[in-house]
Design an enzyme around this catalytic site. Structure first.
Site, PDB file in Angstrom:
ATOM      1  N   ASP A   1       0.926  -1.319   0.067  1.00  0.00           N
ATOM      2  CA  ASP A   1       0.011   0.264   0.031  1.00  0.00           C
ATOM      3  C   ASP A   1       0.948   1.160   0.019  1.00  0.00           C
ATOM      4  OD1 ASP A   1      -2.082   1.892   0.136  1.00  0.00           O
ATOM      5  OD2 ASP A   1      -2.280   1.560   2.376  1.00  0.00           O
TER       6      ASP A   1
ATOM      7  N   ASP B   1      -2.633   0.997   6.944  1.00  0.00           N
ATOM      8  CA  ASP B   1      -1.919   0.632   5.864  1.00  0.00           C
ATOM      9  C   ASP B   1      -1.076  -0.687   5.849  1.00  0.00           C
ATOM     10  OD1 ASP B   1      -1.085   3.872   4.826  1.00  0.00           O
ATOM     11  OD2 ASP B   1      -1.152   3.881   7.207  1.00  0.00           O
TER      12      ASP B   1
ATOM     13  N   GLU C   1      -0.974  -1.470  -4.844  1.00  0.00           N
ATOM     14  CA  GLU C   1      -2.271  -0.549  -5.143  1.00  0.00           C
ATOM     15  C   GLU C   1      -2.079   0.479  -6.209  1.00  0.00           C
ATOM     16  OE1 GLU C   1      -5.022   1.164  -1.839  1.00  0.00           O
ATOM     17  OE2 GLU C   1      -4.047   2.974  -2.638  1.00  0.00           O
TER      18      GLU C   1
END
Length: 192
Positions: free
Chosen positions: A9, A143, A70
């Site tokens: 992430d 996260d 991501e």
């Protein structure tokens, strides 16, 4: 066969990293999770170097078969998008140097994979990641949970070597979120 996925992430201030092993039956097990943090007071080059060094260490230590990152999406805050894109670039380059394939997944794809709904909030994602991975406590900060969710999403979307006949829609071995994902994939294939 087990598929090892390293999920990232990306972010300049907090970059979530998680490694998950996923079996043919889609059973996922957390291997490691963490967050690489950098200070906004540091120069951009130093912040990116911290992230690059950490990713190199994780890739060397855990030897994932694939990296799930991501996908950067448009936000109103351009400086945030730029930081995420820069961190993503460092991560993708580290994988490319090792010949590790990289997959990009949008936040809504990740939410749909782990919760069954692409509009779920971060709390729902964290709760389901905790359940899917059979963890005693939720991964923190968010996260870290998001990185694990990315890894799970990629493995489930890639099939982790699973046979459709044994893990397709309606299979009793799937969680409700896995079943919803498999049904959505089947519906999308029929619509083509």
């Amino acid at each position: 066969m087990t598929l090892r996925v390293l999920g990232v992430d990306p972010g300049l201030t907090r970059c979530g990293i998680g490694v998950v092993d996923v079996e043919r039956n889609r059973r996922a097990t957390m291997v490691a999770v963490g967050v690489v943090g950098t200070s906004p007071d540091e120069s951009l080059d130093q912040r990116l170097l911290v992230i690059a060094t950490a990713i190199d260490e994780w890739l060397d230590r855990y030897e994932p078969q694939v990296l799930a990152v991501e996908r950067v999406f448009s936000q109103l805050n351009v400086s945030t998008v730029m930081g995420v894109a820069q961190a993503s670039g460092v991560v993708i380059a580290a994988a490319a140097r090792r010949g590790i394939p990289v997959a990009l997944h949008t936040p809504s794809e990740v939410k749909a994979a782990v919760t069954g709904s692409g509009s779920s909030n971060k709390d729902a994602v964290t709760k389901l990641v905790t359940k899917i991975l059979r963890l005693d406590a939720p991964p923190r900060p968010a996260d870290a949970a998001d990185a694990l969710a990315l890894a799970i999403t990629h493995a489930w979307r890639a099939g982790s070597g699973a046979s459709v006949a044994t893990t397709g829609p309606g299979s009793s071995s799937l969680t409700p979120a896995q079943r919803a994902w498999a049904e959505a994939e089947a519906k999308a294939r029929r619509a083509r």
